[in-house]
Design a protein around this motif. Structure first.
Motif, short mmCIF file in Angstrom:
data_model
loop_
_atom_site.label_atom_id
_atom_site.label_comp_id
_atom_site.label_asym_id
_atom_site.label_seq_id
_atom_site.Cartn_x
_atom_site.Cartn_y
_atom_site.Cartn_z
N UNK A 24 -33.66 22.58 -36.18
CA UNK A 24 -34.10 23.65 -35.29
C UNK A 24 -33.28 24.92 -35.48
N UNK A 25 -32.04 24.76 -35.93
CA UNK A 25 -31.18 25.91 -36.20
C UNK A 25 -31.41 26.50 -37.58
N UNK A 26 -32.31 25.92 -38.37
CA UNK A 26 -32.61 26.41 -39.71
C UNK A 26 -31.98 25.63 -40.82
N UNK A 27 -31.33 24.51 -40.49
CA UNK A 27 -30.62 23.71 -41.49
C UNK A 27 -31.44 22.48 -41.81
N UNK A 28 -32.47 22.67 -42.59
CA UNK A 28 -33.36 21.58 -42.95
C UNK A 28 -32.72 20.73 -44.05
N UNK A 29 -32.87 19.42 -43.92
CA UNK A 29 -32.30 18.50 -44.89
C UNK A 29 -30.95 17.98 -44.41
N UNK A 30 -30.73 16.70 -44.67
CA UNK A 30 -29.52 16.04 -44.18
C UNK A 30 -28.25 16.77 -44.60
N UNK A 31 -28.12 17.12 -45.87
CA UNK A 31 -26.85 17.65 -46.35
C UNK A 31 -26.58 19.06 -45.90
N UNK A 32 -27.61 19.86 -45.68
CA UNK A 32 -27.36 21.19 -45.11
C UNK A 32 -26.74 21.06 -43.72
N UNK A 33 -27.31 20.17 -42.91
CA UNK A 33 -26.76 19.96 -41.58
C UNK A 33 -25.34 19.41 -41.63
N UNK A 34 -25.11 18.47 -42.54
CA UNK A 34 -23.78 17.88 -42.65
C UNK A 34 -22.74 18.93 -43.03
N UNK A 35 -22.98 19.64 -44.12
CA UNK A 35 -21.97 20.58 -44.60
C UNK A 35 -21.78 21.75 -43.64
N UNK A 36 -22.88 22.29 -43.10
CA UNK A 36 -22.74 23.39 -42.17
C UNK A 36 -22.08 22.94 -40.87
N UNK A 37 -22.51 21.80 -40.34
CA UNK A 37 -21.96 21.35 -39.08
C UNK A 37 -20.49 21.02 -39.17
N UNK A 38 -20.09 20.36 -40.23
CA UNK A 38 -18.68 19.96 -40.33
C UNK A 38 -17.78 21.12 -40.74
N UNK A 39 -18.31 22.03 -41.55
CA UNK A 39 -17.50 23.16 -42.02
C UNK A 39 -17.49 24.32 -41.04
N UNK A 40 -18.41 24.37 -40.11
CA UNK A 40 -18.56 25.54 -39.22
C UNK A 40 -17.28 25.92 -38.48
N UNK A 41 -16.43 24.98 -38.05
CA UNK A 41 -15.20 25.41 -37.39
C UNK A 41 -14.31 26.28 -38.27
N UNK A 42 -14.45 26.17 -39.59
CA UNK A 42 -13.67 26.99 -40.52
C UNK A 42 -14.21 28.40 -40.66
#
Length: 271
Positions: A24-42
């Motif tokens: 829903x935030x625009x991060x389609x696909x498992x790995x986009x969500x994984x990398x963006x979600x985990x890296x976002x605090x940086x």
């Protein structure tokens, strides 16, 4: 404590409601969500810091996701999505009582967290604690698992391992190549080269772990535990035991939502 907290955090990547929040935030696909979600605090970092901090992923896999994900969702949007998805997932699993107490115990455990040399822990520690108990429990679990993970990377480096070697070694000890290699993006050539280096060190023989490899596993795990001990020393034995009691039902329910086997090498649920 790792096996208690890790499932609470890991629903962020695997649970349907959590993945839907990333999409829903625009991060389609498992790995986009994984990398963006985990890296976002940086922040909106490129591939380099993520290759370094996530450690076990092949650089080519990281570079397919970063910095592309930041053109799809800002770090702030990814942070909101991962917390919303975690809440949506855990709300159906959480016990009716005890969450506020568990959240307070996690705050206490993290209150004197030493994040020097631990970039993912430090980045998550800079985020505000959610005001609601369920959000705070998820945030505390995430902060403490990244604190432990940063220390684990340090222990692997002391053992003289690179990312590919750490996985080829782990596959021989308590997982498998079929699970770990595709989940971390290494090519057959890269994996075989890592296995050859481990063989030359005496850690593998005909692809199987040697006594040296098992001894190294024990050393790395002891070092990781020692580096992760600070929060639990702060909380004390009584507080740690109480947190375990409070979070076990939620953790066991979360564990049942995860795939098994999984690249995190979490155990199968009991029963």
């Amino acid at each position: 404590m790792w096996t208690l907290l890790e499932p609470v955090h890991a629903v962020t990547y695997f649970a349907p409601a959590a993945r839907a929040a990333f999409e829903a935030a625009g991060l389609r696909g498992f790995w986009r969500g994984y990398f963006a979600g985990r890296a976002a605090p940086l922040g909106a970092v490129g591939a380099g810091p993520v290759e370094a901090t996530f450690f076990g992923f092949a650089p080519a896999m990281v570079r397919r996701a970063l910095p592309d994900v930041w053109g799809r969702a800002t770090p702030a949007a990814a942070l909101a999505a991962r917390l919303d998805g975690a809440r949506a997932t855990l709300s159906g699993l959480a016990p009716d009582t005890g969450l506020a107490e568990a959240a307070e115990l996690l705050r206490r455990a993290a209150s004197e967290l030493t994040s020097a040399g631990r970039p993912l822990a430090a980045a998550n520690a800079d985020l505000p604690w959610p005001a609601d108990p369920l959000g705070a429990v998820w945030h505390g679990a995430t902060l403490l698992r990244e604190h432990r993970g940063d220390g684990h990377v340090a222990a692997l480096l002391v053992a003289g391992l690179d990312g590919a070697e750490s996985l080829a070694w782990r596959a021989s000890v308590d997982s498998s190549r079929e699970v770990l290699q595709p989940a971390r993006g290494w090519t057959d050539e890269q994996w075989d080269a890592a296995a050859a280096r481990l063989t030359a060190r005496g850690w593998l023989a005909s692809g199987a772990a040697t006594e040296t490899a098992y001894a190294a596993r024990d050393t790395v795990e002891r070092q990781t535990d020692a580096l992760a001990a600070g929060p639990w020393q702060t909380l004390g034995a009584a507080g740690s035991n109480r947190l375990e009691q409070l979070l076990t039902p939620l953790s066991e329910a979360a564990l049942r939502l995860l795939p098994h086997p999984n690249p995190i090498v979490l155990p199968r649920p009991a029963g």
